[in-house]
Enzyme design. Structure first.
Site, mmCIF file in Angstrom:
data_model
loop_
_atom_site.group_PDB
_atom_site.id
_atom_site.type_symbol
_atom_site.label_atom_id
_atom_site.label_comp_id
_atom_site.label_asym_id
_atom_site.label_seq_id
_atom_site.Cartn_x
_atom_site.Cartn_y
_atom_site.Cartn_z
ATOM 1 N N GLU A 363 0.848 -1.210 0.000
ATOM 2 C CA GLU A 363 0.000 0.000 0.000
ATOM 3 C C GLU A 363 0.876 1.249 0.000
ATOM 4 O O GLU A 363 0.578 2.249 0.645
ATOM 5 C CB GLU A 363 -1.013 -0.036 1.153
ATOM 6 C CG GLU A 363 -1.981 -1.207 0.952
ATOM 7 C CD GLU A 363 -3.257 -1.127 1.765
ATOM 8 O OE1 GLU A 363 -3.695 -0.012 2.085
ATOM 9 O OE2 GLU A 363 -3.818 -2.206 2.042
HETATM 10 C C1 LIG Z 1 2.749 -9.486 -0.250
HETATM 11 C C2 LIG Z 1 2.346 -8.356 -1.130
HETATM 12 C C3 LIG Z 1 1.008 -8.064 -1.295
HETATM 13 C C4 LIG Z 1 0.605 -7.031 -2.122
HETATM 14 N N1 LIG Z 1 -0.739 -6.790 -2.311
HETATM 15 C C5 LIG Z 1 -1.116 -5.882 -3.251
HETATM 16 C C6 LIG Z 1 -2.494 -5.721 -3.584
HETATM 17 O O1 LIG Z 1 -3.391 -6.345 -3.008
HETATM 18 N N2 LIG Z 1 -2.824 -4.856 -4.570
HETATM 19 C C7 LIG Z 1 -1.888 -4.130 -5.232
HETATM 20 O O2 LIG Z 1 -2.249 -3.377 -6.131
HETATM 21 N N3 LIG Z 1 -0.570 -4.252 -4.943
HETATM 22 C C8 LIG Z 1 -0.157 -5.119 -3.954
HETATM 23 N N4 LIG Z 1 1.178 -5.252 -3.669
HETATM 24 C C9 LIG Z 1 2.150 -4.426 -4.342
HETATM 25 C C10 LIG Z 1 2.792 -3.362 -3.463
HETATM 26 O O3 LIG Z 1 1.892 -2.333 -3.186
HETATM 27 C C11 LIG Z 1 4.081 -2.899 -4.145
HETATM 28 O O4 LIG Z 1 4.995 -3.936 -3.999
HETATM 29 C C12 LIG Z 1 4.618 -1.620 -3.587
HETATM 30 O O5 LIG Z 1 3.790 -0.537 -3.904
HETATM 31 C C13 LIG Z 1 6.040 -1.313 -4.071
HETATM 32 O O6 LIG Z 1 6.204 -1.515 -5.429
HETATM 33 P P1 LIG Z 1 7.416 -2.403 -5.971
HETATM 34 O O7 LIG Z 1 7.407 -3.638 -5.207
HETATM 35 O O8 LIG Z 1 7.302 -2.496 -7.424
HETATM 36 O O9 LIG Z 1 8.711 -1.612 -5.573
HETATM 37 P P2 LIG Z 1 9.449 -0.462 -6.403
HETATM 38 O O10 LIG Z 1 8.478 0.585 -6.776
HETATM 39 O O11 LIG Z 1 10.236 -1.083 -7.497
HETATM 40 O O12 LIG Z 1 10.425 0.113 -5.311
HETATM 41 C C14 LIG Z 1 11.696 -0.443 -5.008
HETATM 42 C C15 LIG Z 1 12.386 0.446 -3.980
HETATM 43 O O13 LIG Z 1 12.576 1.762 -4.519
HETATM 44 C C16 LIG Z 1 11.988 2.730 -3.706
HETATM 45 N N5 LIG Z 1 11.416 3.799 -4.534
HETATM 46 C C17 LIG Z 1 10.734 3.686 -5.705
HETATM 47 N N6 LIG Z 1 10.385 4.885 -6.162
HETATM 48 C C18 LIG Z 1 10.831 5.786 -5.279
HETATM 49 C C19 LIG Z 1 10.760 7.216 -5.178
HETATM 50 N N7 LIG Z 1 10.138 7.950 -6.109
HETATM 51 N N8 LIG Z 1 11.298 7.797 -4.095
HETATM 52 C C20 LIG Z 1 11.924 7.069 -3.150
HETATM 53 N N9 LIG Z 1 12.012 5.738 -3.181
HETATM 54 C C21 LIG Z 1 11.477 5.108 -4.240
HETATM 55 C C22 LIG Z 1 10.895 1.987 -2.955
HETATM 56 O O14 LIG Z 1 10.559 2.643 -1.748
HETATM 57 C C23 LIG Z 1 11.548 0.656 -2.726
HETATM 58 O O15 LIG Z 1 12.384 0.737 -1.624
HETATM 59 C C24 LIG Z 1 1.576 -6.257 -2.793
HETATM 60 C C25 LIG Z 1 2.932 -6.537 -2.607
HETATM 61 C C26 LIG Z 1 3.320 -7.574 -1.799
HETATM 62 C C27 LIG Z 1 4.783 -7.853 -1.656
#
Ligand SMILES: Cc1cc2nc3c(=O)[nH]c(=O)nc-3n(C[C@H](O)[C@H](O)[C@H](O)COP(=O)(O)OP(=O)(O)OC[C@H]3O[C@@H](n4cnc5c(N)ncnc54)[C@H](O)[C@@H]3O)c2cc1C
Lengths: 385, 261
Positions: A363
């Site tokens: 989230e």
């Molecule tokens: C178990 C699980 C359940 C989930 N359930 C749902 C769900 O029900 N529905 C749904 O839609 N999604 C869901 N998600 C997705 C979740 O919301 C995303 O994983 C999350 O938003 C982060 O995206 P990402 O994993 O692609 O990380 P990335 O966006 O690739 O980020 C990688 C790292 O870079 C940092 N970062 C990226 N951009 C920036 C920035 N602009 N400034 C500073 N730091 C940055 C992040 O903080 C992180 O540390 C789920 C994920 C997991 C693991």
């Protein structure tokens, strides 16, 4: 601390506690190992009326708000942060319908979600669009009275188990952020299937799965809100639901604290219970301080939302960041208090540490939350001049 | 189908302390709960109601705080509850209790089935259920572990025996007492708890029951308590450890030592 909860709210806590201790505690280990979906517990939560706490009575709910949801999720998460997510994630999938649905859509979808006979899920994230939700590539192409969806959503909580899905797709790529639209999808619609189920570090009792759309034909009255407003639906939904994640974190932290103080009083080294060593009892004191502060923030934020306030993004982000950072710190310390025993699966705290981590990620990662908070602060400051 | 469930409020522990002075249970500081066996009776009644409609009425004899037990049953889904409470009921043995409950049931009037737990965990007599049936002149089956069939005017159930079980059919109205194998009691629901909070639990006194005073309480109890005492603690057993041969040898030696054979 006294949070001035109503009799009804105290009743919710009492009931959630009873479900957690009597029904969930005996099976947490089993589901953590197997990663199966805990349908037997979902049925009990449903029979106890805990699914519809925040849904108006007119749609079969209990008529409470975010605070009612939060206190229940907290209490359940004290025992298992994975199983409690079935309920919290259903709320995440239900909020968009509650906030943006037409009366007709609400009448159709909310009653079974309020009863918990059906679960909901929310699908935004994709392989190439996590923090940068604007990068989603799932498309919904207009075709007369229908839209044709193509693409894959990733890591969707309750995926495959839920019946009702709120999904964000691009209806007009050219318009960028204004080109996304939210749809209500039902399990079983032609062209809608499920992909890989993930094998995870923690919250293993929760299902995290792909939603796959291949020429999935959806009638246009399944649009939630207006065409082009998909990201607004998503952002408002997340503002509303983040205290739920915060509550999950808070519950996990409280559970780790409960176990730590109990253990520290009974573990004897150098002829004394380890709680008599300041290095240990200060760790426990710090846990208690942080948990209490997190709880105050999470409850206050929930009350603000329930009061109907408009500007909730900042506080909602703060509650999620703070409570999840607390959960991580507290659970790591809990393992420390337990020493080598804490590292063993036979003891409960290593699971809590694994479960806590996700609350800093989903989230919206805590980095992204801090971005939101900073933006809001800058806006506030600018408007003062 | 209208079902009356008789429940009792008991101390929430089997590790009760007995006062050395008065030789009675120390109830202070011990939480009260619904007698665990009665929980199975409540659950079974709710299940029958879900299948056949009708009402589940909870009947409890006890002091005023026993209303809490009735409210707990309402939170699980029971429709209403009645507390039989009067100083005149104090000191009732199983006979007087059965008589009093039967008078309550007579006053309720319209019932098809009466359910009780097999026994209360504080007294452990298992007499009250059958006693109520006798006082009402109803057929009964004790130790029911399964209801095989129930319909208007008819019930067939399995009675648990030491080895195996018996299948018994009887006409309704009737009484059964149930064992823990019959079901798993549900938790309360939030809607039920809210309803219980508001529910009015009627209290019926000896007068309301038109009960015969001579049959009530201590006066109406043929049981005479001669003496109450805590049985001496049983000494713990002795574990014989080691390899099988060693164990056998040690065991034989001990048997000889103790002159058992
Ligand atoms: C178990 C699980 C359940 C989930 N359930 C749902 C769900 O029900 N529905 C749904 O839609 N999604 C869901 N998600 C997705 C979740 O919301 C995303 O994983 C999350 O938003 C982060 O995206 P990402 O994993 O692609 O990380 P990335 O966006 O690739 O980020 C990688 C790292 O870079 C940092 N970062 C990226 N951009 C920036 C920035 N602009 N400034 C500073 N730091 C940055 C992040 O903080 C992180 O540390 C789920 C994920 C997991 C693991």
């Amino acid at each position: 601390m006294n949070y001035f909860l109503t009799d009804e709210q105290k009743m919710i806590i009492e009931l959630a506690h009873q479900v957690a201790v009597e029904k969930i505690a005996p099976v947490t280990e089993k589901y953590d190992e197997s990663g199966e979906f805990p349908w037997d517990i979902v049925k009990i939560l449903s029979d106890s009326d805990l699914f519809g706490l925040y849904i108006p009575e007119a749609y079969g709910g209990m008529g409470g708000g975010v605070l009612e949801l939060v206190i229940a999720v907290e209490e359940l998460s004290r025992v298992c942060g994975g199983i409690s997510l079935s309920l919290a994630a259903s709320a995440l999938g239900t909020f968009p319908i509650l906030l943006f649905g037409t009366d007709e859509q609400k009448k159709k979808y909310l009653p079974p979600l309020a009863k918990g006979t059906k679960l909901a899920a929310f699908g935004l994230t994709e392989a190439n669009a996590g923090s940068d939700a604007g990068g989603i590539e799932t498309t919904a192409k207009k075709d007369g009275d229908y839209f044709i969806l193509n693409g894959t959503k990733q890591w969707i909580t309750n995926g495959g188990e839920a019946e009702t899905y709120t999904v964000i797709a691009m209806t007009d790529k050219k318009k960028g952020a204004r080109g996304a639209t939210a749809f209500i999808l039902e399990k079983g619609m032609p062209g809608f299937s499920f992909g890989k189920k993930e094998n995870k570090m923690g919250i293993r009792a929760s299902a995290t799965r792909e939603l796959v759309f291949s020429d999935c034909k959806v009638p246009k009255d399944q649009i939630l809100g207006k065409e082009g407003k998909g990201f607004i639906v998503a952002m408002k939904t997340l503002d509303q639901s983040r205290p739920g994640v915060a509550a999950q974190a808070l519950g996990i932290a409280q559970g780790a604290f409960d176990r730590s103080i109990e253990y520290a009083r009974q573990r004897v080294q150098f002829g004394l219970p380890i709680i008599s060593f300041q290095a240990v009892n200060h760790m426990i004191a710090d846990m208690a301080i942080q948990i209490e502060a997190a709880r105050a923030l999470v409850y206050e934020c929930s009350r603000l939302i329930d009061s109907g306030a408009k500007d909730i993004s900042k506080l909602s982000a703060m509650s999620k960041v703070f409570a999840s950072d607390v959960a991580m710190k507290v659970t790591v310390d809990a393992v420390q208090v337990f020493g080598g025993y804490g590292y063993m699966k036979e003891y409960p705290v290593e699971k809590m540490m694994r479960d806590a981590k996700i609350t800093q990620i989903y989230e919206g990662t805590n980095q992204i939350q801090r971005n939101v908070i900073a933006q809001e602060l800058i806006k506030e400051q600018a408007s003062k001049k | 189908m209208n079902i009356v469930v008789c429940i009792k409020q008991v101390p929430g522990t089997t590790d009760v302390k007995i006062s050395e002075k008065t030789n009675t249970l120390i109830r202070e500081g011990v939480e009260s709960i619904i007698n665990p066996f009665d929980m199975y009776a409540i659950e079974e009644a709710l299940k029958i109601k879900e299948k056949m409609s009708g009402k589940v009425i909870i009947l409890c004899m006890g002091p005023p705080p026993a209303k809490e037990a009735i409210k707990e049953a309402i939170a699980m889904g029971a429709d209403e509850g009645i507390l039989l409470s009067d100083r005149a009921f104090a000191g009732s043995d199983t006979w007087a209790t059965a008589y009093t409950l039967s008078m309550g049931i007579r006053k309720i009037g319209a019932y098809d089935l009466i359910l009780c737990g097999k026994q209360a965990i504080d007294g452990d007599t298992a007499q009250v259920g059958p006693g109520v049936a006798e006082a009402l002149g109803l057929p009964f089956v004790a130790y029911v572990r399964k209801i095989e069939e129930i319909r208007e005017g008819y019930i067939r159930c399995d009675r648990m025996m030491e080895e195996g079980y018996e299948v018994i059919a009887m006409p309704l109205p009737a009484l059964i007492t149930v064992v823990k194998e019959i079901n798993e009691p549900r938790l309360p629901s939030l809607k039920g708890m809210l309803r219980a909070k508001k529910a009015e639990v009627a209290t019926w006194t000896a007068k309301d029951l038109s009960a015969e005073p001579a049959n009530l309480g201590l006066t109406g109890s043929p049981t005479q308590v001669m003496k109450i005492f805590s049985p001496p603690q049983r000494p713990g057993g002795e574990m014989i450890l080691g390899e099988i041969d060693e164990q056998v040898e040690k065991l034989v030696n001990r048997i000889r030592e103790l002159k058992i054979v």
